[in-house]
Write a protein that holds these residues in place. Sequence first.
Motif, PDB file in Angstrom:
ATOM      1  N   LEU A  12       0.850  -1.200   0.000  1.00 31.54           N
ATOM      2  CA  LEU A  12       0.000   0.000   0.000  1.00 31.54           C
ATOM      3  C   LEU A  12       0.879   1.241   0.000  1.00 31.54           C
ATOM      4  CD1 LEU A  12      -2.713  -0.839   2.689  1.00 31.54           C
ATOM      5  CD2 LEU A  12      -3.154  -0.390   0.282  1.00 31.54           C
ATOM      6  N   PRO A  13       0.642   2.173  -0.919  1.00 35.26           N
ATOM      7  CA  PRO A  13       1.412   3.417  -0.874  1.00 35.26           C
ATOM      8  C   PRO A  13       0.924   4.317   0.268  1.00 35.26           C
ATOM      9  CG  PRO A  13      -0.140   3.461  -2.701  1.00 35.26           C
ATOM     10  CD  PRO A  13      -0.293   2.124  -2.045  1.00 35.26           C
ATOM     11  N   GLU A  14       1.710   5.313   0.582  1.00 34.56           N
ATOM     12  CA  GLU A  14       1.300   6.351   1.530  1.00 34.56           C
ATOM     13  C   GLU A  14      -0.012   6.965   1.033  1.00 34.56           C
ATOM     14  OE1 GLU A  14       1.877   8.594   4.922  1.00 34.56           O
ATOM     15  OE2 GLU A  14       3.223   6.998   4.197  1.00 34.56           O
ATOM     16  N   PRO A  15      -1.018   7.107   1.897  1.00 28.55           N
ATOM     17  CA  PRO A  15      -2.304   7.659   1.430  1.00 28.55           C
ATOM     18  C   PRO A  15      -2.180   9.087   0.904  1.00 28.55           C
ATOM     19  CG  PRO A  15      -2.558   6.617   3.577  1.00 28.55           C
ATOM     20  CD  PRO A  15      -1.079   6.690   3.307  1.00 28.55           C
ATOM     21  N   LEU A  16      -2.998   9.406  -0.072  1.00 30.66           N
ATOM     22  CA  LEU A  16      -3.114  10.791  -0.547  1.00 30.66           C
ATOM     23  C   LEU A  16      -3.867  11.605   0.500  1.00 30.66           C
ATOM     24  CD1 LEU A  16      -4.260  10.014  -4.206  1.00 30.66           C
ATOM     25  CD2 LEU A  16      -2.009  10.878  -3.541  1.00 30.66           C
ATOM     26  N   ARG A  17      -3.535  12.883   0.605  1.00 29.45           N
ATOM     27  CA  ARG A  17      -4.268  13.755   1.539  1.00 29.45           C
ATOM     28  C   ARG A  17      -5.535  14.310   0.896  1.00 29.45           C
ATOM     29  NH1 ARG A  17       1.206  14.838   2.576  1.00 29.45           N
ATOM     30  NH2 ARG A  17       1.205  16.353   0.884  1.00 29.45           N
ATOM     31  N   VAL A  18      -5.536  14.368  -0.435  1.00 33.15           N
ATOM     32  CA  VAL A  18      -6.710  14.846  -1.181  1.00 33.15           C
ATOM     33  C   VAL A  18      -7.239  13.657  -1.984  1.00 33.15           C
ATOM     34  CG1 VAL A  18      -7.525  16.433  -2.975  1.00 33.15           C
ATOM     35  CG2 VAL A  18      -5.750  17.180  -1.355  1.00 33.15           C
ATOM     36  N   ALA A  19      -8.487  13.291  -1.747  1.00 36.67           N
ATOM     37  CA  ALA A  19      -9.058  12.107  -2.399  1.00 36.67           C
ATOM     38  C   ALA A  19      -9.194  12.316  -3.906  1.00 36.67           C
ATOM     39  CB  ALA A  19     -10.424  11.791  -1.801  1.00 36.67           C
ATOM     40  N   VAL A  20      -8.914  11.253  -4.658  1.00 37.49           N
ATOM     41  CA  VAL A  20      -9.036  11.298  -6.125  1.00 37.49           C
ATOM     42  C   VAL A  20      -9.796  10.075  -6.622  1.00 37.49           C
ATOM     43  CG1 VAL A  20      -6.863  12.575  -6.390  1.00 37.49           C
ATOM     44  CG2 VAL A  20      -6.860  10.076  -6.570  1.00 37.49           C
ATOM     45  N   VAL A  34     -14.812  -7.032  -5.678  1.00 43.75           N
ATOM     46  CA  VAL A  34     -15.051  -5.596  -5.827  1.00 43.75           C
ATOM     47  C   VAL A  34     -14.900  -4.916  -4.468  1.00 43.75           C
ATOM     48  CG1 VAL A  34     -16.783  -3.845  -6.407  1.00 43.75           C
ATOM     49  CG2 VAL A  34     -16.548  -5.889  -7.839  1.00 43.75           C
ATOM     50  N   GLU A  35     -15.464  -5.527  -3.432  1.00 43.10           N
ATOM     51  CA  GLU A  35     -15.392  -4.943  -2.071  1.00 43.10           C
ATOM     52  C   GLU A  35     -13.949  -4.746  -1.633  1.00 43.10           C
ATOM     53  OE1 GLU A  35     -17.339  -7.465  -2.899  1.00 43.10           O
ATOM     54  OE2 GLU A  35     -19.378  -6.928  -2.284  1.00 43.10           O
ATOM     55  N   GLU A  36     -13.113  -5.768  -1.841  1.00 48.16           N
ATOM     56  CA  GLU A  36     -11.698  -5.673  -1.431  1.00 48.16           C
ATOM     57  C   GLU A  36     -10.986  -4.572  -2.211  1.00 48.16           C
ATOM     58  OE1 GLU A  36     -10.904 -10.371  -0.245  1.00 48.16           O
ATOM     59  OE2 GLU A  36     -10.505  -9.673  -2.288  1.00 48.16           O
ATOM     60  N   ALA A  37     -11.228  -4.535  -3.511  1.00 54.92           N
ATOM     61  CA  ALA A  37     -10.560  -3.529  -4.353  1.00 54.92           C
ATOM     62  C   ALA A  37     -10.948  -2.117  -3.929  1.00 54.92           C
ATOM     63  CB  ALA A  37     -10.917  -3.755  -5.819  1.00 54.92           C
ATOM     64  N   LEU A  38     -12.239  -1.906  -3.662  1.00 55.44           N
ATOM     65  CA  LEU A  38     -12.705  -0.568  -3.279  1.00 55.44           C
ATOM     66  C   LEU A  38     -12.201  -0.168  -1.895  1.00 55.44           C
ATOM     67  CD1 LEU A  38     -16.420  -0.688  -4.555  1.00 55.44           C
ATOM     68  CD2 LEU A  38     -14.444   0.381  -5.685  1.00 55.44           C
ATOM     69  N   ALA A  39     -12.188  -1.117  -0.964  1.00 59.04           N
ATOM     70  CA  ALA A  39     -11.725  -0.821   0.401  1.00 59.04           C
ATOM     71  C   ALA A  39     -10.245  -0.471   0.410  1.00 59.04           C
ATOM     72  CB  ALA A  39     -12.009  -2.009   1.320  1.00 59.04           C
ATOM     73  N   LYS A  40      -9.469  -1.240  -0.338  1.00 59.38           N
ATOM     74  CA  LYS A  40      -8.025  -1.001  -0.402  1.00 59.38           C
ATOM     75  C   LYS A  40      -7.742   0.370  -1.029  1.00 59.38           C
ATOM     76  CE  LYS A  40      -4.174  -4.167  -1.159  1.00 59.38           C
ATOM     77  NZ  LYS A  40      -3.669  -5.329  -1.862  1.00 59.38           N
ATOM     78  N   ALA A  41      -8.484   0.669  -2.099  1.00 57.24           N
ATOM     79  CA  ALA A  41      -8.314   1.959  -2.773  1.00 57.24           C
ATOM     80  C   ALA A  41      -8.688   3.111  -1.840  1.00 57.24           C
ATOM     81  CB  ALA A  41      -9.155   1.998  -4.044  1.00 57.24           C
ATOM     82  N   ALA A  42      -9.832   2.985  -1.168  1.00 59.35           N
ATOM     83  CA  ALA A  42     -10.303   4.054  -0.277  1.00 59.35           C
ATOM     84  C   ALA A  42      -9.313   4.300   0.858  1.00 59.35           C
ATOM     85  CB  ALA A  42     -11.676   3.706   0.277  1.00 59.35           C
ATOM     86  N   SER A  43      -8.626   3.236   1.292  1.00 56.82           N
ATOM     87  CA  SER A  43      -7.681   3.370   2.412  1.00 56.82           C
ATOM     88  C   SER A  43      -6.486   4.254   2.065  1.00 56.82           C
ATOM     89  CB  SER A  43      -7.197   1.995   2.879  1.00 56.82           C
ATOM     90  OG  SER A  43      -6.225   1.462   1.988  1.00 56.82           O
ATOM     91  N   VAL A  44      -6.228   4.476   0.763  1.00 58.99           N
ATOM     92  CA  VAL A  44      -5.112   5.353   0.367  1.00 58.99           C
ATOM     93  C   VAL A  44      -5.615   6.608  -0.356  1.00 58.99           C
ATOM     94  CG1 VAL A  44      -3.400   3.499   0.284  1.00 58.99           C
ATOM     95  CG2 VAL A  44      -4.698   4.060  -1.793  1.00 58.99           C
ATOM     96  N   GLY A  45      -6.924   6.894  -0.231  1.00 55.46           N
ATOM     97  CA  GLY A  45      -7.455   8.149  -0.765  1.00 55.46           C
ATOM     98  C   GLY A  45      -7.986   8.073  -2.181  1.00 55.46           C
TER      99      GLY A  45
END
Length: 291
Positions: A12-20, A34-45
């Motif tokens: 996991l990369p360092e999360p973004l401070r501004v969501a994209v 889909v749930e895993e992919a979305l959760a992982k993505a949301a965790s880094v912004g």
Amino acid sequence: MAPQDKNTPPPLPEPLRVAVADSHTHLDMQQTTVEEALAKAASVGVTTVVQVGCDLAGSRWAADTAAAYDSVHATVALHPNEAPRIVLGDPEGWSRQGAREAGGDGALDAALAEIDKLAALPQVRGVGETGLDYFRTGPEGMAAQERSFRAHIEIAKRHGKALVIHDREAHEDVLRILREEGAPERTVFHCYSGDAEMARICAAAGYYMSFAGNVTFKNAQPLRDALAVAPPELVLVETDAPFLTPAPYRGRANAPYLIPVTLRAMAEVKGMTEDALATAVAVNTARAFGL
């Protein structure tokens, strides 16, 4: 990279401070739910994804998935390589459908009619990926590709949806057909692959340019030159996952959670702070797809 590393997901990369948003992904081709992919993505912004259809089955899936998840938006289309397979057949079974008989122009018309119906759905925010691909389709398939591309442009305009373009080794013809047909108000070059001169042409026309992980590749200086001249208000970021994984993870499967890696590399090229580019990208994606 040792062969055994290829199957290890990048960290996991360092999360973004501004969501994209990931402006172009293929969740149906990734080895995860889909749930895993979305959760992982949301965790880094990365809080929004645009799920892109490439054929009828994939476009139906994109529309259904976008209806089921608030953070997923769909685009629907026949990929440029799909159109010739429908018309001329696919005896090798290269696509996910397996071997197919030639269906002729009638089969392409029927498939386009279904894309047209899907494009009317509210959770479908774009028509694509459509366009031209001279890398994988030879001269015999060009007529079907072009007919399909022109039809998709018309569908996007009629429904007021964004047009998402796949342009591989076909820059001049893609730009020509957009001029001839009249581009939709919102047109996105997915996985932008042109040079700086083409970026200036796209900017003058108001086309969005979406950059993927290949902008980080060593041999991609022409892409970085294009990004450098692309106006910040027309730049998007995408994964095209599971493809085009950014360096240093090239060769492993890509996923929406790796957007921060590409975005940071892009910010460096543009001489912008990470937060400034993320803010611009977030606004641009919302504007491009009517989110």
